[in-house]
Design a protein around this motif. Structure first.
Motif, PDB file in Angstrom:
ATOM      1  N   GLU A 136      -0.119  -5.623   2.087  1.00 11.81           N
ATOM      2  CA  GLU A 136      -1.084  -4.621   2.515  1.00 11.81           C
ATOM      3  C   GLU A 136      -2.463  -4.888   1.900  1.00 11.81           C
ATOM      4  O   GLU A 136      -3.493  -4.823   2.596  1.00 11.81           O
ATOM      5  CB  GLU A 136      -0.616  -3.216   2.103  1.00 11.81           C
ATOM      6  N   ASN A 164       0.843  -0.832  10.031  1.00  9.37           N
ATOM      7  CA  ASN A 164       1.840   0.164  10.441  1.00  9.37           C
ATOM      8  C   ASN A 164       3.258  -0.327  10.169  1.00  9.37           C
ATOM      9  O   ASN A 164       4.123   0.435   9.715  1.00  9.37           O
ATOM     10  CB  ASN A 164       1.682   0.495  11.927  1.00  9.37           C
ATOM     11  N   ALA A 221       6.019   1.297   7.565  1.00 13.06           N
ATOM     12  CA  ALA A 221       7.370   1.650   7.996  1.00 13.06           C
ATOM     13  C   ALA A 221       8.428   0.949   7.140  1.00 13.06           C
ATOM     14  O   ALA A 221       9.466   1.539   6.806  1.00 13.06           O
ATOM     15  CB  ALA A 221       7.563   1.293   9.471  1.00 13.06           C
ATOM     16  N   GLN A 250      -1.728  -2.996  13.502  1.00 13.35           N
ATOM     17  CA  GLN A 250      -0.291  -3.012  13.812  1.00 13.35           C
ATOM     18  C   GLN A 250       0.526  -3.510  12.616  1.00 13.35           C
ATOM     19  O   GLN A 250       1.602  -2.983  12.312  1.00 13.35           O
ATOM     20  CB  GLN A 250      -0.017  -3.894  15.032  1.00 13.35           C
ATOM     21  N   LYS A 300      11.382  -3.807  15.320  1.00  9.40           N
ATOM     22  CA  LYS A 300      10.086  -4.083  14.695  1.00  9.40           C
ATOM     23  C   LYS A 300       9.766  -5.580  14.745  1.00  9.40           C
ATOM     24  O   LYS A 300       8.621  -5.987  14.947  1.00  9.40           O
ATOM     25  CB  LYS A 300      10.070  -3.588  13.261  1.00  9.40           C
TER      26      LYS A 300
END
Length: 250
Positions: A136, A108, A112, A105, A85
């Motif tokens: 976020e 995401n 994760a 991206q 990642k």
């Protein structure tokens, strides 16, 4: 003639006495042999029991080693996933310098990472997930340049990788038997978590059916093993051989 009879009588008495003594010796010898045979049988029984216990212990240890190997492979995969990642995110940043274009991206990656924390041992999960959730929110509002958020995410991923390698003592609130308790936590990488409450209750975080929960340890040997771990970590010894109760053994 009378003298002869006396001598004969004395001789008979001597023979009788000797015979009686030999009979007693044989009786004593027989009794000793019976005792020795009983002791041998008892020792053989104990030896058979010890062999069976040893066999059962080896079987249990083999099963535990299998469980630990499975968990070790799982953690290794998680570690590799985190590194991937990091690489993927850096490539995304290098490929496109437009902050708005990398926002999906980054979201995401954050999702994760939150799932990664939620699946792992219950070590400061709320605090770690809150950090991802905060990023976020900032991404969704557009209040901060996405590339700056990317750098913060990178730092958090590095923290997660570091946690997977380090052993140490921490404090956190745990839920033990339905009650919130402040406890000292011994974290070994991101595989093992042991606790000691203020009222000296000892235990571990055990994973069952995909869920983690805090569980007291009542076995005196296991309690001493956990005490030794805490004492060693308090002395700043971060590496060594520890025999500990297995949280992956149901």
């Amino acid at each position: 003639m009378t003298l002869f009879l006396r001598k004969l009588t004395i001789a008979c008495c001597i023979v009788f006495t000797a015979s009686t003594g030999l009979a007693d010796d044989f009786d004593n010898l027989a009794q000793n042999l019976v005792k020795i045979r009983a002791q041998v049988e008892e020792l053989q029984t104990q030896l058979d029991l010890d062999k069976q216990d040893h066999k059962n212990e080896l079987s249990s240890l083999t099963s535990q080693m299998t469980d630990l190997e499975v968990e070790k492979r799982r953690k290794s995969m998680v570690y590799e996933e985190l590194k991937n990642k990091m690489v993927a995110m850096q490539e995304t940043i290098d490929a496109d310098h437009q902050s708005d274009d990398i926002r999906p991206q980054l979201l995401n990656v954050l999702a994760a990472l939150k799932q990664h924390v939620d699946d792992g041992i219950p070590f400061k999960q709320t605090e770690r997930i809150d950090m991802f959730s905060n990023l976020e929110t900032r991404l969704n509002t557009g209040a901060v340049d996405s590339r700056k958020i990317a750098n913060k995410i990178w730092a958090l991923i590095e923290d997660e990788v570091r946690l997977s390698k380090e052993n140490g003592l921490y404090q956190q609130t745990i839920v033990l038997e339905g009650e919130n308790k402040l406890a000292d936590i011994a974290k070994l990488g991101m595989m093992y978590l042991y606790f000691k409450t203020r009222d000296d209750q000892l235990g571990l975080a055990r994973r069952q059916q995909g869920q983690w929960r805090y569980e007291r340890v009542l076995d005196p040997v296991a309690q001493q093993q956990i005490e030794t771990l805490f004492d060693t970590l308090k002395k700043q010894v971060r590496q060594g051989f520890f025999e500990l109760p297995n949280p992956y053994n149901s």
